[in-house]
Write an enzyme that holds these catalytic residues in place. Structure first.
Site, PDB file in Angstrom:
ATOM      1  N   LYS A   1      -7.420   7.606  -7.757  1.00 22.08           N
ATOM      2  CA  LYS A   1      -7.428   6.512  -6.783  1.00 22.08           C
ATOM      3  C   LYS A   1      -8.835   6.006  -6.476  1.00 22.08           C
ATOM      4  CE  LYS A   1      -3.261   7.830  -4.359  1.00 22.08           C
ATOM      5  NZ  LYS A   1      -2.734   7.997  -3.009  1.00 22.08           N
TER       6      LYS A   1
ATOM      7  N   LYS B   1      -8.130  11.512   1.901  1.00 24.23           N
ATOM      8  CA  LYS B   1      -7.107  11.343   0.863  1.00 24.23           C
ATOM      9  C   LYS B   1      -7.525  11.999  -0.451  1.00 24.23           C
ATOM     10  CE  LYS B   1      -4.855   7.214   0.987  1.00 24.23           C
ATOM     11  NZ  LYS B   1      -4.674   5.737   1.020  1.00 24.23           N
TER      12      LYS B   1
ATOM     13  N   GLY C   1       3.112  10.351  -1.250  1.00 22.49           N
ATOM     14  CA  GLY C   1       2.903  10.563   0.182  1.00 22.49           C
ATOM     15  C   GLY C   1       2.249  11.892   0.508  1.00 22.49           C
TER      16      GLY C   1
ATOM     17  N   GLU D   1     -10.847   7.106   4.220  1.00 25.44           N
ATOM     18  CA  GLU D   1     -10.480   5.740   4.585  1.00 25.44           C
ATOM     19  C   GLU D   1     -10.330   5.669   6.090  1.00 25.44           C
ATOM     20  OE1 GLU D   1      -6.822   4.468   2.679  1.00 25.44           O
ATOM     21  OE2 GLU D   1      -7.872   4.013   0.817  1.00 25.44           O
TER      22      GLU D   1
ATOM     23  N   LEU E   1      -5.648   3.242   9.586  1.00 19.33           N
ATOM     24  CA  LEU E   1      -5.203   2.032  10.284  1.00 19.33           C
ATOM     25  C   LEU E   1      -4.066   2.400  11.234  1.00 19.33           C
ATOM     26  CD1 LEU E   1      -5.285  -0.580   7.359  1.00 19.33           C
ATOM     27  CD2 LEU E   1      -7.101   0.066   8.932  1.00 19.33           C
TER      28      LEU E   1
ATOM     29  N   LYS F   1       8.761   6.120   1.366  1.00 20.81           N
ATOM     30  CA  LYS F   1       9.586   4.960   1.684  1.00 20.81           C
ATOM     31  C   LYS F   1      11.069   5.325   1.789  1.00 20.81           C
ATOM     32  CE  LYS F   1       6.244   2.621  -1.158  1.00 20.81           C
ATOM     33  NZ  LYS F   1       5.939   2.301  -2.558  1.00 20.81           N
TER      34      LYS F   1
ATOM     35  N   GLU G   1      -3.643   1.496  -3.551  1.00 25.29           N
ATOM     36  CA  GLU G   1      -3.481   2.128  -4.862  1.00 25.29           C
ATOM     37  C   GLU G   1      -2.599   1.278  -5.769  1.00 25.29           C
ATOM     38  OE1 GLU G   1      -1.190   5.580  -5.578  1.00 25.29           O
ATOM     39  OE2 GLU G   1       0.315   5.117  -4.065  1.00 25.29           O
TER      40      GLU G   1
ATOM     41  N   ARG H   1       4.012   2.185 -13.187  1.00 24.68           N
ATOM     42  CA  ARG H   1       5.359   2.476 -13.694  1.00 24.68           C
ATOM     43  C   ARG H   1       6.365   1.583 -12.978  1.00 24.68           C
ATOM     44  NH1 ARG H   1       6.804   4.560  -8.897  1.00 24.68           N
ATOM     45  NH2 ARG H   1       5.215   5.764  -7.838  1.00 24.68           N
TER      46      ARG H   1
ATOM     47  N   VAL I   1      10.900   2.728  -7.628  1.00 30.11           N
ATOM     48  CA  VAL I   1      12.246   2.933  -7.058  1.00 30.11           C
ATOM     49  C   VAL I   1      12.799   1.612  -6.527  1.00 30.11           C
ATOM     50  CG1 VAL I   1      13.537   4.108  -5.227  1.00 30.11           C
ATOM     51  CG2 VAL I   1      11.703   5.328  -6.418  1.00 30.11           C
TER      52      VAL I   1
HETATM   53  P1  ADP Z   1       0.752   7.927  -2.251  1.00 29.49           P
HETATM   54  O1  ADP Z   1       0.177   7.712  -3.598  1.00 29.49           O
HETATM   55  O2  ADP Z   1       0.855   9.368  -1.881  1.00 29.49           O
HETATM   56  O3  ADP Z   1       1.998   7.147  -2.015  1.00 29.49           O
HETATM   57  P2  ADP Z   1      -0.761   5.900  -0.745  1.00 29.49           P
HETATM   58  O4  ADP Z   1      -2.238   5.738  -0.797  1.00 29.49           O
HETATM   59  O5  ADP Z   1       0.060   4.888  -1.498  1.00 29.49           O
HETATM   60  O6  ADP Z   1      -0.367   7.388  -1.227  1.00 29.49           O
HETATM   61  O7  ADP Z   1      -0.268   5.900   0.754  1.00 29.49           O
HETATM   62  C1  ADP Z   1       1.061   6.211   1.119  1.00 29.49           C
HETATM   63  C2  ADP Z   1       1.303   5.799   2.544  1.00 29.49           C
HETATM   64  O8  ADP Z   1       0.388   6.471   3.428  1.00 29.49           O
HETATM   65  C3  ADP Z   1       1.071   4.325   2.827  1.00 29.49           C
HETATM   66  O9  ADP Z   1       2.205   3.545   2.507  1.00 29.49           O
HETATM   67  C4  ADP Z   1       0.802   4.359   4.316  1.00 29.49           C
HETATM   68  O10 ADP Z   1       2.005   4.516   5.038  1.00 29.49           O
HETATM   69  C5  ADP Z   1      -0.013   5.624   4.500  1.00 29.49           C
HETATM   70  N1  ADP Z   1      -1.459   5.328   4.407  1.00 29.49           N
HETATM   71  C6  ADP Z   1      -2.229   5.339   3.295  1.00 29.49           C
HETATM   72  N2  ADP Z   1      -3.508   4.980   3.578  1.00 29.49           N
HETATM   73  C7  ADP Z   1      -3.553   4.732   4.903  1.00 29.49           C
HETATM   74  C8  ADP Z   1      -4.594   4.324   5.831  1.00 29.49           C
HETATM   75  N3  ADP Z   1      -5.840   4.096   5.428  1.00 29.49           N
HETATM   76  N4  ADP Z   1      -4.258   4.178   7.137  1.00 29.49           N
HETATM   77  C9  ADP Z   1      -2.992   4.420   7.574  1.00 29.49           C
HETATM   78  N5  ADP Z   1      -1.985   4.812   6.764  1.00 29.49           N
HETATM   79  C10 ADP Z   1      -2.247   4.967   5.449  1.00 29.49           C
END
Ligand code: ADP
Length: 447
Positions: free
Chosen positions: A116, A158, A165, A200, A203, A237, A287, A291, A294
């Site tokens: 990432k 992260k 998740g 990060e 938020l 999700k 990110e 692929r 879902v």
């Molecule tokens: P994964 O690859 O594990 O799905 P993501 O980076 O896509 O990880 O993040 C998954 C979820 O985590 C996001 O949809 C959001 O709900 C939460 N998330 C990720 N980054 C942030 C952030 N900087 N602030 C708040 N929530 C976050």
């Protein structure tokens, strides 16, 4: 030209891929574990090969067994679906080395987006906005603390190779930063075999918005609009919608084109999803998934485009069969993930389906591998069906969704149907006022 596809997956996505192959006149080979010998994807495929015992490591993740199955059955391509080997660049590379087509992007692009930190650097260079955070990996606590102070708390730690998740820790303040940082690194090392982490800004009330893209090897890249996947539990999700209520047509067109251009510049070939967080009218990249996802059916429902078909065609060296001008969005669509889990406790529920009745009628699509008497083994992901509903607008879509959920009968295992019924009646869901923390707040009763 692809003539025979081995589907390296199980459950509803294996059936979904099989359907696209059949529509294209392509033969299919299913692989299965001993626990899935009677599964729907095995029943529907032209041929099937048992690749090992129930544990995923020994069957659906068993690369030598899967590649051997493809060679023995005379398949000329492998579709990995999602999960399992779908984002494993070594697997994609090996498939190619064996003279087979990998139905997915180039191995180098999978590797790039699987890290990432690298993905963020790449898209920052291509001009996409990022969540404020560290520029790269932070491998020492002093530097990490300094960066966290600069970002401002709460801060999210992260894992560079995190997914599904998992691999995220929040530090609410400087006091708990060191502990959260060390725990995140330790857990990432165990779960992903790589303990690199980055930071990060956390938020507080964002939405999760993602854009679907498809591109071919001739430099054509298009977007199919966005999906709002803010309804999440533990960063996973549960319910997805398209189009999003917060993205205007002008913004969609401009931003979508920007993304499509970025994919073209990267030379990316295949389907992909760029994920963003949305806050205060801005999208921030988090990110990219390399692929099929879902939730792809909601996009199919409002565009009328068979994304898996296009994915197979471009992997076979064909041009995209459509241009950006052909992409139209009709009405609204919602997908409910029906997991075999208890709606109150979320405990997974394995067993045998003793009674099955699937909803139907206008605007309803069910992607599942369930049938009367089918088994839900305890070894795999709990997603057993997806209920996808489309209508002219969101209000009608919710009405159809309530009807369909009321018709859906799955007995023998617990499911999330009651949770979805509850959500479809929730005033905040009806008015579209939810962010990524909404479901967690609703479940725990906290406001
Ligand atoms: P994964 O690859 O594990 O799905 P993501 O980076 O896509 O990880 O993040 C998954 C979820 O985590 C996001 O949809 C959001 O709900 C939460 N998330 C990720 N980054 C942030 C952030 N900087 N602030 C708040 N929530 C976050």
């Amino acid at each position: 030209m692809i003539n025979k596809v081995l589907i390296a997956n199980r459950g509803e996505i294996a059936v979904r891929i099989l359907r696209a192959c059949r529509d294209l006149g392509i033969k299919t080979v299913a692989v299965h574990s001993t626990a899935d010998a009677d599964a729907m994807h095995v029943r529907l495929a032209d041929e099937s090969v048992c690749v090992g015992p129930p544990q995923p490591r020994e069957s659906y993740l068993n690369i030598p067994a899967i590649i051997s199955a493809a060679c023995v059955s005379g398949a000329d391509a492998i579709h990995p679906g999602f999960g399992f080997l779908s984002e494993n660049s070594v697997f994609a590379h090996m498939v190619k080395e064996h003279g087979l087509v990998f139905i997915g992007p180039k191995a180098d692009h999978i590797a790039m987006m699987g890290d990432k930190i690298m993905a963020k650097k790449t898209f920052a260079r291509l001009g996409l906005p990022m969540v404020f955070g560290s520029d790269g990996a932070l491998n020492n606590i002093d530097k990490a603390t300094k960066m966290a102070d600069e970002i401002g708390y709460p801060v999210l730690i992260k894992a560079a190779c995190g997914g599904g998740g998992r691999g995220m820790k929040i530090a609410q303040s400087r006091q708990n930063f060191a502990e959260a940082y060390e725990t995140a690194r330790h857990e990432a090392g165990i779960a992903f075999g790589n303990d690199q982490v980055y930071l990060e800004k956390y938020l507080s009330n964002p939405r999760h918005i993602e854009f679907q893209i498809i591109s071919d090897e001739f430099g054509n890249a298009i977007h199919l609009g966005e999906r709002d996947c803010s309804m999440q539990r533990r960063n996973q999700k549960i319910w997805e919608e398209t189009l999003s209520l917060v993205i205007t047509p002008e913004f969609r067109e401009k931003f979508g084109q920007k993304i499509a251009r970025a994919m073209g510049e990267l030379g990316y070939v295949g389907v992909g999803t760029l994920e963003f967080l949305y806050e205060n009218g801005q999208l921030y990249f988090i990110e990219m998934n390399t692929r099929i996802q879902v939730e792809h059916p909601i996009t199919e429902m409002i565009t009328g485009i068979d994304i898996v078909r296009e994915q197979i065609l471009v992997a076979g060296g064909n041009r995209l069969s459509l241009s950006q001008d052909d992409v139209m969005f009709r009405g609204h669509a919602i997908e409910c993930r029906i997991n075999a889990e208890n709606s109150d406790t979320f405990l997974p529920s394995a067993g045998t389906v003793t009674n099955y009745h699937c909803p139907g009628g206008p605007g309803i699509r069910v992607d599942s591998a369930l049938y009367d008497g089918s088994k839900v083994p305890p070894y795999y992901d709990s997603l057993i069906a997806k209920l996808i509903v489309q209508a002219n607008d969101r209000e009608q879509c919710l009405a159809r969704l309530r009807r369909a959920l009321g018709e859906y009968v799955i007995e023998g295992v617990d499911t999330l149907i009651p949770l979805h019924q509850n959500l479809a009646d929730d005033p905040d869901v009806i008015s579209g006022k939810f962010d990524i923390h909404f479901l967690e707040r609703k479940i725990t009763g906290k406001t």
